[in-house]
Design an enzyme around this catalytic site. Structure first.
Site, PDB file in Angstrom:
ATOM      1  N   TYR A 143      47.768  58.614  45.761  1.00  0.00           N
ATOM      2  CA  TYR A 143      48.821  58.343  46.740  1.00  0.00           C
ATOM      3  C   TYR A 143      49.540  59.625  47.176  1.00  0.00           C
ATOM      4  O   TYR A 143      50.113  59.681  48.258  1.00  0.00           O
ATOM      5  CB  TYR A 143      49.868  57.382  46.161  1.00  0.00           C
ATOM      6  CG  TYR A 143      49.552  55.927  46.380  1.00  0.00           C
ATOM      7  CD1 TYR A 143      48.376  55.369  45.888  1.00  0.00           C
ATOM      8  CD2 TYR A 143      50.433  55.096  47.072  1.00  0.00           C
ATOM      9  CE1 TYR A 143      48.093  54.038  46.080  1.00  0.00           C
ATOM     10  CE2 TYR A 143      50.153  53.749  47.270  1.00  0.00           C
ATOM     11  CZ  TYR A 143      48.987  53.227  46.770  1.00  0.00           C
ATOM     12  OH  TYR A 143      48.709  51.907  46.960  1.00  0.00           O
ATOM     13  N   LYS A 179      38.396  54.972  35.435  1.00  0.00           N
ATOM     14  CA  LYS A 179      36.957  55.067  35.668  1.00  0.00           C
ATOM     15  C   LYS A 179      36.480  56.369  35.043  1.00  0.00           C
ATOM     16  O   LYS A 179      36.070  57.310  35.747  1.00  0.00           O
ATOM     17  CB  LYS A 179      36.656  55.020  37.174  1.00  0.00           C
ATOM     18  CG  LYS A 179      36.805  53.636  37.796  1.00  0.00           C
ATOM     19  CD  LYS A 179      35.632  52.713  37.519  1.00  0.00           C
ATOM     20  CE  LYS A 179      34.417  53.124  38.311  1.00  0.00           C
ATOM     21  NZ  LYS A 179      33.250  52.251  37.998  1.00  0.00           N
ATOM     22  N   ASP A 202      36.810  48.560  37.012  1.00  0.00           N
ATOM     23  CA  ASP A 202      36.032  47.505  37.678  1.00  0.00           C
ATOM     24  C   ASP A 202      35.771  46.348  36.716  1.00  0.00           C
ATOM     25  O   ASP A 202      35.906  45.176  37.069  1.00  0.00           O
ATOM     26  CB  ASP A 202      34.724  48.058  38.275  1.00  0.00           C
ATOM     27  CG  ASP A 202      33.862  48.803  37.262  1.00  0.00           C
ATOM     28  OD1 ASP A 202      34.384  49.213  36.197  1.00  0.00           O
ATOM     29  OD2 ASP A 202      32.660  48.991  37.538  1.00  0.00           O
ATOM     30  N   ASP A 219      47.542  49.328  42.050  1.00  0.00           N
ATOM     31  CA  ASP A 219      47.831  48.616  43.294  1.00  0.00           C
ATOM     32  C   ASP A 219      46.874  47.436  43.438  1.00  0.00           C
ATOM     33  O   ASP A 219      47.282  46.303  43.704  1.00  0.00           O
ATOM     34  CB  ASP A 219      47.676  49.593  44.474  1.00  0.00           C
ATOM     35  CG  ASP A 219      47.989  48.936  45.806  1.00  0.00           C
ATOM     36  OD1 ASP A 219      48.981  48.195  45.873  1.00  0.00           O
ATOM     37  OD2 ASP A 219      47.230  49.164  46.765  1.00  0.00           O
ATOM     38  N   ASP A 272      47.570  43.137  42.474  1.00  0.00           N
ATOM     39  CA  ASP A 272      47.425  42.048  43.450  1.00  0.00           C
ATOM     40  C   ASP A 272      46.491  40.976  42.901  1.00  0.00           C
ATOM     41  O   ASP A 272      46.720  39.779  43.070  1.00  0.00           O
ATOM     42  CB  ASP A 272      46.845  42.567  44.781  1.00  0.00           C
ATOM     43  CG  ASP A 272      47.942  42.920  45.783  1.00  0.00           C
ATOM     44  OD1 ASP A 272      49.071  43.201  45.348  1.00  0.00           O
ATOM     45  OD2 ASP A 272      47.662  42.917  47.003  1.00  0.00           O
TER      46      ASP A 272
HETATM   47  C1  IPM Z   1      52.560  47.809  46.791  1.00  0.00           C
HETATM   48  C2  IPM Z   1      52.217  47.979  48.244  1.00  0.00           C
HETATM   49  C3  IPM Z   1      52.473  49.433  48.629  1.00  0.00           C
HETATM   50  C4  IPM Z   1      51.506  50.295  47.837  1.00  0.00           C
HETATM   51  C5  IPM Z   1      52.397  49.713  50.120  1.00  0.00           C
HETATM   52  C6  IPM Z   1      53.317  48.826  50.931  1.00  0.00           C
HETATM   53  C7  IPM Z   1      52.669  51.164  50.428  1.00  0.00           C
HETATM   54  O1  IPM Z   1      50.906  47.578  48.469  1.00  0.00           O
HETATM   55  O2  IPM Z   1      53.727  48.074  46.422  1.00  0.00           O
HETATM   56  O3  IPM Z   1      51.693  47.385  46.019  1.00  0.00           O
HETATM   57  O4  IPM Z   1      50.350  50.482  48.231  1.00  0.00           O
HETATM   58  O5  IPM Z   1      51.927  50.804  46.803  1.00  0.00           O
HETATM   59 MG    MG Z   2      49.962  46.689  46.777  1.00  0.00          MG
END
Ligand code: IPM
Ligand code: MG
Length: 369
Positions: A142, A193, A226, A250, A254
């Protein structure tokens, strides 16, 4: 003594709608339990861009640095898609994370009993699920340099991002994860990884070093990221705490979030080093984004944002009892059948609005007194 300070940054999309419900909860704790905060509100993301031409004004950055905790709603929206990368709403969020040095991002994925049927996985795979992902938040791909889009030698272009981690960056987030594991079920799984990335090899070695030298009482395992993704959907209850880098975190968070049925339920805390008053630098935000498709319709689920405030109570203000009170109120409201639109299963049913959900949670708090 003055009250602890909270900086509220509602942001874009459904951010302001869900934050309005959090403010009801904050007011309730002040009135009913004498837990008062000095609350200030400011702009971030597209809202800040509209007002100031930047997704985070320097004055707002300074207020965030000075606050005891920051609560953020969400940033971004289609209106800002065409903006230059440097002023996109997301840059405001990334600047807060970077300049406050919030290196440890805690993303719990907890399955509420009342919602176990909402998961895309079978009920027995997710009931009772309670895992914590600790995502490194201030380094890795990032932020690594070099980065950019450059002309290449063949008349085309090359896009470059750099995955980069130092010993200390890995050790400090590992320590945060080991500390959490000690307070939970004493198990930590580190994901990278190491089979293809040097930064992954270093990650594995440094996490192991922290374990061997400082936390040998915690059960540590390593997994390729993975495989980690696969294991998360196969049998997520094998995990307690997971620690991983910024990008894998990230994606994996999710994935873990959806195990619980709705992104609208999940809070997060981003913590840095302790400030002079002993409290960690901290920002709390729901994992869901700005959800432009439902903005302004009263459909948003305020629970993720409300539970983010519960995390603030626990991690910034040492008010674990108040946090539990709030989490229990949320559980009761769900058990009673209240559902925002995102929580209606295939069978349908009637959804309540964002404000009705906020009111129901405040009523459940009041009833618990
Ligand atoms: C998160 C989001 C952010 C990230 C975006 C909005 C920049 O996806 O907080 O997970 O990628 O970190
Ligand atoms: Mg995210």
């Amino acid at each position: 003594m003055s009250n602890p300070s909270l900086l509220i940054l509602p942001g874009d999309g459904i951010g302001p709608e869900v934050m309005a419900e959090v403010r009801k909860v904050i007011t309730w704790f002040g009135d009913a339990r004498g837990l008062k905060f000095d609350v200030e509100e400011d702009l971030v993301g597209g809202a800040a861009y509209d007002a100031h031409g930047t997704p985070l004004h320097d004055d707002t950055m300074a207020k965030a640095q000075a606050a005891d905790a920051v609560l953020l709603g969400a940033v971004g929206g289609p209106k800002y898609d065409a903006l230059d990368f440097s002023v996109k709403p997301e840059r405001g969020l990334l600047r807060l994370r970077k300049e406050m040095d919030l290196f440890a991002n805690l993303r719990p994925a907890q399955c509420f009993d009342a919602l176990a049927d909402f998961s895309s996985l079978k009920r027995d795979v997710v009931t009772g699920l309670d895992i914590m992902i600790v995502r490194e938040l201030t380094s890795g791909v990032y932020f690594g340099e070099p980065r950019g889009i450059f002309p290449d030698n063949e008349g085309g272009r090359v896009g470059i991002n750099t995955q980069r981690y130092t010993t200390e960056e890995i050790r400090r987030v590992a320590r945060a994860a080991f500390e959490l594991a000690r307070k939970r079920n004493n198990k930590l799984c580190s994901m990278e990884k190491a089979n293809v990335m040097e930064s992954g090899i270093l990650w594995r070695e440094e996490v192991q070093w922290v374990h061997d030298n400082e936390y040998s009482d915690v059960e540590l395992s390593h997994m390729y990221a993975d495989n980690g993704a696969m294991q998360l959907v196969r049998w997520p209850k094998q995990f307690d705490v997971i620690v991983t880098d910024n990008l894998f975190g990230d994606v994996l968070s999710d994935c873990a979030a959806m195990l619980t049925g709705s992104l609208g339920m999940l809070p997060s805390a981003s913590l840095g080093a302790p400030m002079a008053n002993g409290r960690p630098k901290a920002m709390y935000e729901p994992v869901h984004g700005s959800a432009p498709d439902i903005t302004g319709q009263g459909k948003a689920n305020p629970i993720a944002c409300i539970l983010s405030f519960a995390m603030a109570l626990r991690y910034s203000f040492d008010e674990g009892e108040a946090a539990t009170l709030l989490e229990t109120a949320v559980q009761k409201v769900l058990a009673g059948g209240a559902r925002t639109a995102d929580l209606l299963g295939p069978q349908g049913g009637t959804a309540i609005s964002t404000t009705e959900m906020g009111d129901a949670i405040v009523a459940a708090l009041a009833a618990s007194q």
